[in-house]
Design a protein around this motif. Structure first.
Motif, PDB file in Angstrom:
ATOM      1  N   VAL A  42       0.859  -1.181   0.000  1.00  0.00           N
ATOM      2  CA  VAL A  42       0.000   0.000   0.000  1.00  0.00           C
ATOM      3  C   VAL A  42       0.895   1.231   0.000  1.00  0.00           C
ATOM      4  O   VAL A  42       1.831   1.329   0.793  1.00  0.00           O
ATOM      5  N   ARG A  43       0.600   2.193  -0.898  1.00  0.00           N
ATOM      6  CA  ARG A  43       1.460   3.369  -1.011  1.00  0.00           C
ATOM      7  C   ARG A  43       0.636   4.597  -1.385  1.00  0.00           C
ATOM      8  O   ARG A  43      -0.275   4.500  -2.206  1.00  0.00           O
ATOM      9  N   PRO A  44       1.027   5.773  -0.821  1.00  0.00           N
ATOM     10  CA  PRO A  44       1.960   5.987   0.289  1.00  0.00           C
ATOM     11  C   PRO A  44       1.201   5.966   1.612  1.00  0.00           C
ATOM     12  O   PRO A  44       0.022   6.314   1.684  1.00  0.00           O
ATOM     13  N   VAL A  45       1.903   5.581   2.665  1.00  0.00           N
ATOM     14  CA  VAL A  45       1.302   5.518   3.996  1.00  0.00           C
ATOM     15  C   VAL A  45       2.169   6.331   4.950  1.00  0.00           C
ATOM     16  O   VAL A  45       3.296   5.944   5.262  1.00  0.00           O
ATOM     17  N   ASP A  46       1.653   7.466   5.391  1.00  0.00           N
ATOM     18  CA  ASP A  46       2.354   8.276   6.399  1.00  0.00           C
ATOM     19  C   ASP A  46       2.097   7.743   7.799  1.00  0.00           C
ATOM     20  O   ASP A  46       2.968   7.773   8.663  1.00  0.00           O
ATOM     21  N   ALA A  47       0.865   7.284   8.028  1.00  0.00           N
ATOM     22  CA  ALA A  47       0.481   6.768   9.340  1.00  0.00           C
ATOM     23  C   ALA A  47      -0.764   5.908   9.180  1.00  0.00           C
ATOM     24  O   ALA A  47      -1.524   6.065   8.212  1.00  0.00           O
ATOM     25  N   ILE A  48      -0.974   4.988  10.102  1.00  0.00           N
ATOM     26  CA  ILE A  48      -2.176   4.171  10.101  1.00  0.00           C
ATOM     27  C   ILE A  48      -3.319   5.002  10.692  1.00  0.00           C
ATOM     28  O   ILE A  48      -3.167   5.607  11.764  1.00  0.00           O
ATOM     29  N   PRO A  49      -4.481   5.090  10.017  1.00  0.00           N
ATOM     30  CA  PRO A  49      -5.596   5.885  10.555  1.00  0.00           C
ATOM     31  C   PRO A  49      -6.022   5.401  11.943  1.00  0.00           C
ATOM     32  O   PRO A  49      -5.975   4.200  12.231  1.00  0.00           O
ATOM     33  N   ILE A 102       3.957   1.300   2.498  1.00  0.00           N
ATOM     34  CA  ILE A 102       5.159   1.946   1.984  1.00  0.00           C
ATOM     35  C   ILE A 102       5.126   3.438   2.294  1.00  0.00           C
ATOM     36  O   ILE A 102       4.174   4.141   1.929  1.00  0.00           O
ATOM     37  N   ARG A 103       6.169   3.921   2.947  1.00  0.00           N
ATOM     38  CA  ARG A 103       6.253   5.339   3.279  1.00  0.00           C
ATOM     39  C   ARG A 103       6.592   6.156   2.037  1.00  0.00           C
ATOM     40  O   ARG A 103       7.127   5.619   1.053  1.00  0.00           O
ATOM     41  N   PRO A 104       6.308   7.445   2.041  1.00  0.00           N
ATOM     42  CA  PRO A 104       6.597   8.288   0.874  1.00  0.00           C
ATOM     43  C   PRO A 104       8.056   8.254   0.429  1.00  0.00           C
ATOM     44  O   PRO A 104       8.347   8.455  -0.756  1.00  0.00           O
ATOM     45  N   ASN A 105       8.993   7.986   1.346  1.00  0.00           N
ATOM     46  CA  ASN A 105      10.412   7.946   0.982  1.00  0.00           C
ATOM     47  C   ASN A 105      10.864   6.561   0.526  1.00  0.00           C
ATOM     48  O   ASN A 105      12.056   6.344   0.290  1.00  0.00           O
ATOM     49  N   GLY A 106       9.930   5.622   0.410  1.00  0.00           N
ATOM     50  CA  GLY A 106      10.267   4.290  -0.059  1.00  0.00           C
ATOM     51  C   GLY A 106      10.538   3.279   1.028  1.00  0.00           C
ATOM     52  O   GLY A 106      10.673   2.075   0.751  1.00  0.00           O
TER      53      GLY A 106
END
Length: 311
Positions: A15-22, A99-103
């Motif tokens: 899953v992309r992008p994921v900054d944080a889990i809701p 997957i975080r925005p920075n990969g």
């Protein structure tokens, strides 16, 4: 090139992008969700098939629908899955990767059937008849079992290689030591090399691995490229400069490119360049199977793409 990749088979949900889990039951919208075959055996097989190798893959998956889907993905990629065994009492291994925005790629992982692959599941004649055996995750098999598999391959003239799947923090030299003398090319990442040896520097880790019996080491280091090490010395192979989307499968891609280069008669340094090239191609998209490259286009990419400058 006839090659068997033996070991870990995983179904990845990315899953992309994921900054944080809701929080709670809230929803976050994302750009992409993909499902791919992965793991140190299956992921390496995917890239080897793209590089025109004749690939068979061996390991354990469940009899569940996850296993059906994983095998179908490998078959679609042109990989012979007849050596995969199905374990009715175990689920298929799977990971969810936000997957975080920075990969970067934290994971939620189900071990599943992988640790339950045994010596009784192995087609020993098939191992003896191949050109290359790549063992993905010897620590899951146990060092004595891994050593027996690798020794059988080498006794039949097969070139052997191995990669690790466990994080370095969970590793120890005892988990791999008896297998190392039977590995022609050992391909961990830097974090694994440090963690499994307990060393504080990569040079010290290489020395420990060589003393334990490892011959050629090709250690991946992310944006720092790869480090080739033999008892005679070391050589750094720089990474290619690309915009990284996801690093999932990059180590497996490097292993595939490196081994394919060796099979073509290239020196280890040139083989590592091909390994870095296919890893860079995979890193530009989501999942271990990203990219429609071939051997010819990967070589062209390597010739045309600048490398990362490091101090």
């Amino acid at each position: 090139m006839k090659v068997i990749t033996l070991g870990a088979h995983v179904l990845d949900i990315l899953v992309r992008p994921v900054d944080a889990i809701p929080e709670g039951q809230q929803t976050a919208l994302v750009q992409d969700i993909r499902i791919t075959a992965a793991g140190t055996a299956a992921g390496t097989a995917l890239t080897l098939a793209k590089l025109d190798a004749q690939v068979r893959t061996a390991g354990a998956v469940g009899t569940d629908s996850t296993g059906d889907f994983l095998v179908s993905l490998l078959n679609t990629a042109g990989i012979d899955t007849s050596l995969i065994v199905r374990k009715s009492e175990q689920p298929t291994s799977a990971s969810v990767l936000p997957i975080r925005p920075n990969g970067e790629r934290p994971s939620l992982h189900l071990l599943g059937a992988n640790p339950f692959y045994t010596l009784d599941d192995i087609d020993w004649d098939a191992l003896a008849a191949t050109d290359f055996l790549h063992l993905g995750g010897p620590e899951l098999l146990g060092a004595p079992n891994a050593a027996r598999i690798l020794r059988h391959a080498k006794n039949n003239g097969v070139t052997t290689s191995a990669d690790l799947i466990a994080p370095g923090a969970l590793g120890s030299l005892d988990a791999i030591a008896t297998a190392l003398p039977h590995i022609d090319y050992f391909l961990p990442n830097d974090e694994q090399a440090l963690g499994f040896t307990g060393a504080t520097t990569l040079s010290a880790a290489c020395e420990i691995l060589h003393e334990a019996g490892a011959r050629t080491l090709a250690i991946t280091r992310g944006a720092a490229g790869a480090l080739l090490s033999t008892p005679e010395g070391t050589h750094t192979i720089p990474a290619f400069a690309v915009d990284v989307v996801d690093t999932t499968g990059c180590g497996d891609a490097f292993s595939a490119g490196f081994l394919r280069g060796l099979a073509l008669g290239r020196e280890p340094a040139a083989a590592a360049i091909l390994g870095n090239a296919v890893a860079a191609l995979v890193a530009q998209g989501l999942g271990s199977d990203h990219g429609e490259f071939t051997l010819a286009t990967a070589d062209a990419f390597a010739a045309q793409t600048p490398t990362v400058t490091t101090r």
